[in-house]
Design an enzyme around this catalytic site. Structure first.
Site, PDB file in Angstrom:
ATOM      1  CE1 TYR A   1      -2.513   0.107  -7.823  1.00 53.59           C
ATOM      2  CE2 TYR A   1      -2.760  -1.365  -9.685  1.00 53.59           C
ATOM      3  CZ  TYR A   1      -2.053  -0.392  -9.020  1.00 53.59           C
ATOM      4  OH  TYR A   1      -0.888   0.074  -9.562  1.00 53.59           O
ATOM      5  CD  GLU A   2      -1.981  -4.020  -2.732  1.00 53.60           C
ATOM      6  OE1 GLU A   2      -1.886  -4.500  -3.880  1.00 53.60           O
ATOM      7  OE2 GLU A   2      -1.954  -4.715  -1.710  1.00 53.60           O
ATOM      8  N   GLY A   3      -6.867  -2.302  -2.147  1.00 56.40           N
ATOM      9  CA  GLY A   3      -7.823  -1.760  -1.176  1.00 56.40           C
ATOM     10  C   GLY A   3      -8.281  -0.392  -1.613  1.00 56.40           C
TER      11      GLY A   3
ATOM     12  CD  GLN B   1      -5.935   1.532   1.776  1.00 54.78           C
ATOM     13  OE1 GLN B   1      -5.285   1.538   2.825  1.00 54.78           O
ATOM     14  NE2 GLN B   1      -5.931   0.517   0.928  1.00 54.78           N
TER      15      GLN B   1
ATOM     16  NE  ARG C   1      -4.103  -2.081   1.690  1.00 53.18           N
ATOM     17  CZ  ARG C   1      -5.123  -2.470   2.434  1.00 53.18           C
ATOM     18  NH1 ARG C   1      -5.195  -2.093   3.702  1.00 53.18           N
ATOM     19  NH2 ARG C   1      -6.081  -3.215   1.930  1.00 53.18           N
TER      20      ARG C   1
END
Lengths: 596, 596
Positions: free
Chosen positions: B440-442, B447, B296
């Site tokens: 992406y990546e959450g 977040q 992240r």
């Protein structure tokens, strides 16, 4: 695949409850358009947009337009048939002058039609949209002969039109333009030069294309005072007024763009093309500017239109997509997960879009009604105010609605997660299409400069002070109604901040123009927020009044909640804009250009 | 065509003047990386990124990846050669464990390399980027045998890796995942199911691809407690550890995306593929989460990297494009017009991007250094603080930097006017590529929820209070320096507002979790602004100190002006975020889902 439902109920609410259009029934245009008829027309228009244009939106994005080596251009599959249906339905004529075959409906009505078209298929909508620009130019500035020759077929849609301003080395600064016009013995001119970014510049939808072209007559003064406007038909008209000989204008290239792929953005090469002067020599820029208010209002509306389409599809996904559980316990306990609309942050994005869309639509229609009053009102005082407001609100509307519409469309894409980034789902297209509206028809920085540099100070600030007084009067009239409190509190706060910013500009922008430039973007946004706060107060008033008559209809409660959302979650940006604009230009201008 | 120059001087300033990396020379990793060597390495890296990767950025965007009917995938022209050079240069090994052939440089150093790669060619950079994710997973959770089998070739870049989480019906909510793993007599598993959105999922760059796959072992509990992690090589390893028999994983489709076209985003179909359990059964999600902080942070950096590339090209255009005149009189009187960098509103967009980029870079490196301290420090107290900060800052950094990086890249595109919308100029690509980093990546909403729902409250809020105390101490230490006043004023204001928001959350978020969710986005942004205000205060301190030694270098004055810009023009958003977050969840949650 994305879908679209025209917001007919919203139109009705604005026309009947907020703008009270029936009060203007005495005016030309309005006289022939009782609300029942208008709503019937829009219902039919909605079907066309939903069923014919919307399904072609993704097709247009995917295929784009194709240029053949001879310079001819093919539009995406289905566009030609849809355009034929558009013309057969008489849609291009909606807001045009009956003297040339138009239906003469008020502009505020044709704007609703335009919003639907733009939400359904923005790239397609630009073909008739540009025609309307050409229509306006010739209608306002052309000779009788030119009007007779071109307007009926532009109004019917048999021909389309374009606007040719930009050249490779000049966009904003038209004073630099080089396209030249050489006078001929027969009174015509020969036009040579290159124009770029010409929307709908070449295509296969219509039997002729009427180009409106800015050029410099040989020997004319340098700069903006030497620019004239010409009409340059793709096919010269024969003795019967029908398309005859091919004129010297060819599409040299179609640009590959971020979005609006379905519209042909052309490089047009003019090589000794026959053109006819429209209006007076060297007054071309003025002629162009008279059309700009209408065009810019239309572009502002495009920002809203993409945000509306993105919102509708955001809602569908948020209701359907099952993922995770509500923070306050399962809401769909029988299912594998809750729909993501249970999550406050998903709702934040949806409500932001919704509160923006509805406020922005009100602002568009409210402003547009002043456009109609400017045209039709017999009362000089009314026309003066209408002219003031049109001039003042146009840059605000264009800049704020397109910036914010892009942002809310992006948020609705965000709701889709990874699927939002995949073209198949269509959310990316809304964002990519919306992006152009911040740029064309005067980039938003130019709108901001127009606002602080020209519009604000005109007539000693008469327009903005009229607006402040109108808001004060509304607040005064409604101060006793406790149900109006949240909306009035928001409006009072926004207006006070806008007034503060206006005073700061008057004190600091004149002594140092860089202060005005440095403040312009934030001032425009502060103005936009205040305008929407006023629209929301008007809509809250209308909803509360309507509830007294029809309390069972949930429409009005939803409206009141949405307005509260605007006040709570969007209006607070006003304070940030005020602080920023008052920081002045010193730091901005401190670095030499080569230190960047 | 866009260009790119690596910001080596910025790296140097951060390493030497702001972070004082030499103070950590006693730690492993740092011990072998004196600043001179680090800077040499980055200089070489800069050349590679500028000369090899950047020229392929537009190629990748234009061509995309192509899937053949057999499921094989071809990367864009030039990617294969560039990847070969990358491997030959040893670049993938930079931050990896020397035990497996890595160079063991601190993470803060490899982050600088990653930023350059991402600015030069984000889509390309994702191939080695994903490999590093797979490396981390196996390094942290794999058996000795697995480490020996896979790590050396992932470190060298001979093989690449992927992370397989998402399935068509689940992204955020991994508890729903269905890919199944059937235990085999030999201890391996057979994996079947469909994974989507797999970046670098199939390609022609490397001789093997090591997929890390989340799946559910037959009979495992439902939900997140039944998920295990597997390593599934594209080619099973033969007796010599070399790629042998083809495994049952095939690319079924490449997604058409808004951007990062040069990276193959694949649907991967697993059909009885041989997989090997990594770590413990049913603990796969934990294994995945340990890698998430690093990943992240890397994605947050991508937001900055695209903004940096867009900024650099925005500057070039603003200096070159002649259009209009300065509001305060011609600055290029001999030319036909002034360069548009004379306009305050153009500078506003550039300075916003610049102040964001430099602040964001400092925030990335500062956080990343805590990642190194967490790994290497022998001092338990230091490790505790480092762990607290990594956990707390990661969602802030990922969410704020990608939201803001997208916004500033969009502004730099705006500077180009119509040319910004034309793909040829490359500005659209920066915006379209940057967009994925918010997703992406959450997704950034996740977040924000991670921040307010998990990270903030951990250990009674120890991390955030440590941060507040650190800021207070810094303000106290510098209060007597009048040159620090603008930066300290900004920091004091932002920190007070963040503290106010934190208190509000503690009082209202626990009693009604929807309040926490409703506040999460604005709280994250308020936190991001405060973090950047702190970074700018640290940088101002460093610049003032450095000026005493080398006052003639204009670098430090530019730094101080840029920091003032942040305080004057970006920090004021803090107040708007605070007001919004304190408005609570009532209005957001008021409408039933079907009223949207």
């Amino acid at each position: 695949m994305p879908t679209y439902k025209a917001p007919l109920r919203e139109f009705k609410f604005l026309f009947r409850n907020v703008l009270h259009i029936e009060r203007h029934a005495n005016l030309p245009g309005f006289a022939d358009a009782p609300m029942d008829l208008v709503e019937q027309v829009l219902e039919e228009g909605a079907k066309f947009c939903e069923n014919v244009l919307q399904p072609l939106n993704a097709v247009g994005d995917h295929e784009g337009c194709k240029r053949a080596p001879d310079g001819s251009v093919t539009t995406p599959t289905g566009f030609k048939d849809a355009y034929k249906l558009l013309v057969e339905g008489g849609w291009p004529a909606l807001g045009s002058d009956p003297a040339y075959g138009g239906q003469g409906l008020p502009h505020v009505v044709s704007l609703a039609w335009n919003e639907m078209v733009s939400s359904a298929n923005m790239a397609f909508g630009m073909y008739p949209g540009l025609s309307h620009g050409a229509y306006e130019a010739i209608h306002h500035h052309g000779s009788d002969e030119q009007r007779q020759a071109y307007l009926p077929k532009l109004v019917s849609g048999e021909w389309t039109g374009t606007m040719n301003l930009t050249e490779p080395h000049c966009g904003t600064d038209l004073g630099l333009l080089r396209t030249k016009a050489i006078p001929q013995a027969d009174g015509s001119h020969r036009i040579s030069g290159q124009k770029i970014f010409i929307s709908a510049g070449e295509h296969d939808l219509a039997s002729n294309i009427i180009h409106l072209v800015l050029a410099r007559i040989e020997g004319a003064p340098a700069g903006v005072k030497g620019i004239s406007l010409f009409v340059v038909p793709k096919f010269l008209l024969d003795a019967n007024g029908e398309p005859g000989q091919r004129n010297g204008v060819v599409c040299g290239k179609i640009e590959e763009k971020m979005g609006i792929h379905g519209n042909a953005t052309c490089v047009l090469n003019y090589d000794d093309a026959v053109g006819y002067l429209v209006g007076q020599e060297n007054k071309g820029l003025n002629a162009m500017f008279t059309m700009m208010n209408v065009a810019r209002l239309g572009v502002g509306m495009q920002g809203l239109a993409q945000s509306e389409a993105a919102y509708q599809n955001g809602v569908i996904y948020a209701r359907d997509r099952l993922q995770g559980r509500s923070l306050t316990g399962p809401k769909n306990a029988a299912g594998p997960a809750d729909p993501i609309i249970v999550h406050p942050d998903v709702r934040r994005m949806l409500m932001d879009a919704r509160a923006f869309n509805e406020g922005a639509r009100a602002f568009c229609f409210w402003t547009s009604l002043y456009g109609d009053l400017l045209t039709y009102s017999p009362d000089e005082k009314v026309r003066e105010k209408a002219g003031d407001y049109m001039a003042l609100m146009t840059p605000v509307l264009k800049g704020y609605l397109t910036d914010k519409g892009y942002a809310t469309a992006t948020n609705c894409q965000q709701i889709y997660g990874g699927h939002g980034y995949i073209e198949e789902w269509g959310m990316s297209q809304f964002v990519r299409d919306a992006r152009i509206a911040q740029i064309y028809e005067g980039a938003n920085g130019i709108q901001a400069l127009d606002l602080v540099g020209r519009k604000l100070a005109a007539n000693g600030g008469r327009a903005v002070f009229t607006f402040f007084n109108e808001i004060d009067a509304f607040i005064g009239d409604n101060a006793d109604d406790p149900q109006m409190k949240p909306y009035l509190d928001g409006l009072t706060s926004a207006k006070a901040q806008l007034q503060d910013g206006t005073m700061w500009l008057m004190q600091n922008g004149m002594s140092n123009f860089d202060n005005a430039g440095a403040a312009s973007h934030d001032y425009l946004h502060l103005f936009g927020i205040t305008a929407l706060a006023y629209m929301w107060a008007l809509m809250a008033r209308a909803a509360l009044d309507a509830k007294k008559v029809n309390g069972a209809d949930p429409f009005y409660d939803v409206k009141l909640v949405t307005g509260r959302h605007f006040v709570e979650r969007m209006l607070p940006d006003a304070a940030a804009h005020l602080t920023k604009l008052k920081s002045g230009s010193e730091t901005l201008m401190a670095l030499p250009a080569d230190a960047f």
